[in-house]
Write a protein that holds these residues in place. Structure first.
Motif, short mmCIF file in Angstrom:
data_model
loop_
_atom_site.label_atom_id
_atom_site.label_comp_id
_atom_site.label_asym_id
_atom_site.label_seq_id
_atom_site.Cartn_x
_atom_site.Cartn_y
_atom_site.Cartn_z
N UNK A 26 -15.92 26.66 15.67
CA UNK A 26 -17.21 26.08 16.00
C UNK A 26 -17.17 25.51 17.40
N UNK A 27 -18.31 25.45 18.06
CA UNK A 27 -18.40 24.85 19.40
C UNK A 27 -19.54 23.84 19.42
N UNK A 28 -19.38 22.84 20.27
CA UNK A 28 -20.42 21.83 20.44
C UNK A 28 -20.31 21.23 21.83
N UNK A 29 -21.45 21.06 22.53
CA UNK A 29 -21.45 20.43 23.84
C UNK A 29 -22.83 19.87 24.14
N UNK A 30 -22.95 19.17 25.26
CA UNK A 30 -24.23 18.58 25.66
C UNK A 30 -24.81 19.27 26.89
N UNK A 160 -20.11 4.66 24.39
CA UNK A 160 -19.84 6.09 24.33
C UNK A 160 -20.21 6.60 22.95
N UNK A 161 -21.10 7.60 22.89
CA UNK A 161 -21.54 8.17 21.62
C UNK A 161 -20.77 9.47 21.38
N UNK A 162 -20.05 9.52 20.28
CA UNK A 162 -19.28 10.70 19.91
C UNK A 162 -19.91 11.37 18.71
N UNK A 163 -20.13 12.68 18.81
CA UNK A 163 -20.72 13.44 17.72
C UNK A 163 -19.91 14.72 17.50
N UNK A 164 -19.57 15.00 16.25
CA UNK A 164 -18.71 16.14 15.94
C UNK A 164 -19.38 17.09 14.94
N UNK A 165 -19.09 18.36 15.09
CA UNK A 165 -19.53 19.39 14.15
C UNK A 165 -18.30 20.13 13.63
N UNK A 166 -18.34 20.50 12.35
CA UNK A 166 -17.23 21.22 11.75
C UNK A 166 -17.67 22.56 11.18
N UNK A 167 -16.69 23.43 10.93
CA UNK A 167 -16.97 24.75 10.37
C UNK A 167 -16.06 24.99 9.18
N UNK A 168 -16.64 25.44 8.06
CA UNK A 168 -15.87 25.86 6.90
C UNK A 168 -16.33 27.27 6.51
N UNK A 169 -15.50 27.99 5.74
CA UNK A 169 -15.89 29.33 5.36
C UNK A 169 -15.06 29.91 4.24
N UNK A 170 -15.61 30.92 3.58
CA UNK A 170 -14.92 31.67 2.55
C UNK A 170 -14.59 33.06 3.10
N UNK A 171 -13.30 33.37 3.15
CA UNK A 171 -12.85 34.65 3.70
C UNK A 171 -12.45 35.59 2.58
N UNK A 172 -12.86 36.83 2.75
CA UNK A 172 -12.57 37.84 1.74
C UNK A 172 -11.06 37.95 1.51
N UNK A 173 -10.66 37.87 0.24
CA UNK A 173 -9.25 38.00 -0.11
C UNK A 173 -8.45 36.72 -0.01
N UNK A 174 -9.09 35.62 0.41
CA UNK A 174 -8.41 34.33 0.55
C UNK A 174 -9.02 33.36 -0.46
N UNK A 175 -8.19 32.72 -1.23
CA UNK A 175 -8.68 31.83 -2.28
C UNK A 175 -9.11 30.49 -1.69
N UNK A 180 -12.19 25.42 9.19
CA UNK A 180 -11.97 26.16 10.42
C UNK A 180 -12.01 25.27 11.66
N UNK A 181 -11.91 23.95 11.47
CA UNK A 181 -11.81 23.04 12.60
C UNK A 181 -13.15 22.43 12.98
N UNK A 182 -13.12 21.61 14.03
CA UNK A 182 -14.32 20.94 14.50
C UNK A 182 -14.36 20.88 16.02
N UNK A 183 -15.51 20.49 16.54
CA UNK A 183 -15.71 20.34 17.97
C UNK A 183 -16.60 19.13 18.20
N UNK A 184 -16.25 18.30 19.20
CA UNK A 184 -16.97 17.06 19.44
C UNK A 184 -17.56 17.02 20.85
N UNK A 185 -18.61 16.23 21.00
CA UNK A 185 -19.24 16.03 22.31
C UNK A 185 -19.53 14.55 22.49
N UNK A 186 -19.33 14.05 23.71
CA UNK A 186 -19.56 12.65 24.03
C UNK A 186 -20.66 12.49 25.06
N UNK A 187 -21.39 11.38 24.97
CA UNK A 187 -22.28 10.95 26.05
C UNK A 187 -22.02 9.47 26.29
#
Length: 268
Positions: A26-30, A160-175, A180-187
């Motif tokens: 995942x990506x996140x920016x301002x 300083x304002x910090x905001x984060x987004x994360x990504x999750x997922x179901x992959x074929x053949x994986x239980x 899948x990690x996160x990405x944060x942006x500050x102002x």
């Protein structure tokens, strides 16, 4: 004499077999706006989100994926959501629901359409995009882009304002669901001020008699929170009998012009 075979040892190589590497994040920016203030229009913050599957060819695709943003900073009031677009939105091979929540547990669906702009009711602190496909269609090359959260901030100078987004997922053949990690942006909230910058460029090589052009670019950077008033640019031209200065331009027009004045002086 007759040659004799002599053993010189053996040579070995090692081959390791592995599966194609999965890379899905995942990506996140301002958008380059790091500084904000408490007064309009510089109290508006744009958070840009997205996800990309850059896995190696042959990696198993994902059937489900969720971009989750929240909790949003307490000093940030969300006004608008841009749903963005994603691979498969046009042919329906990948669907999505965009949902909001005041607490991260109870969710309200606000859209399932790409390319929409949604006004948000007060109190929203969480936002998520839930992507689904049957059969799994979010393989290498899949992406989501243009997802955006727009709102205004309020707070104290120096916060300083910090905001984060994360990504999750179901992959074929994986239980099980993968994180899948996160990405944060500050102002940073600041007292209104300009953020000037200047750059200069020129050719590195010229033949004698050729014309050299020095190009200067002065800017008030995109994250400035106030106007740049009456800027002055000083250029120290090389003192050389082999250099004749001419054709002084501003914005393509000869100086003085475009509100610029021209002054020259002899260095001490």
């Amino acid at each position: 004499s007759v040659g004799v075979d002599v053993g010189v040892g053996t040579a070995n190589t090692t081959l390791t077999l592995r599966r194609p590497i999965t890379s899905f994040g995942v990506s996140k920016n301002t958008g380059g706006n790091y500084y904000v203030d408490n007064a309009s229009p510089d109290n508006v913050v744009h958070y840009f989100l997205g996800a990309n599957n850059t896995s190696e060819v042959g990696a198993a695709p994902f059937s489900d994926a969720t971009i989750l943003d929240g909790p949003l900073p307490a000093q940030f009031t969300l006004d608008t959501i841009h749903t963005g677009t994603w691979t498969g939105s046009g042919d329906g091979s990948v669907t999505a629901v965009i949902q909001t929540s005041p607490d991260g547990s109870s969710w309200t669906t606000v859209s399932s359409t790409a390319g929409q702009s949604i006004s948000v009711a007060p109190g929203v602190v969480w936002v998520r995009w839930v992507f689904s496909s049957t059969p799994a269609a979010m393989g290498p090359g899949w992406s989501a882009s243009g997802q955006e959260l727009i709102g205004v901030i309020s707070g104290s100078v120096g916060d300083t304002l910090t905001n984060c987004a994360g990504l999750t997922g179901l992959q074929e053949g994986v239980l099980g669901e993968q994180d899948r990690g996160n990405s944060c942006a500050n102002v940073l909230i600041e007292t209104p001020k300009p953020h000037p910058s200047i750059s200069k460029s020129a050719p590195t090589r010229l033949e004698p008699g050729q014309t050299i052009t020095y190009t200067l670019v002065a800017e008030n950077n995109i994250d400035a929170t106030d106007v740049l008033t009456d800027p002055q640019i000083t250029d120290c031209v090389p003192d050389s009998a082999h250099l004749t200065v001419s054709n002084l331009l501003a914005g393509g027009s000869a100086l003085p012009s475009n509100g610029w004045s021209l002054e020259s002086f002899t260095p001490l």
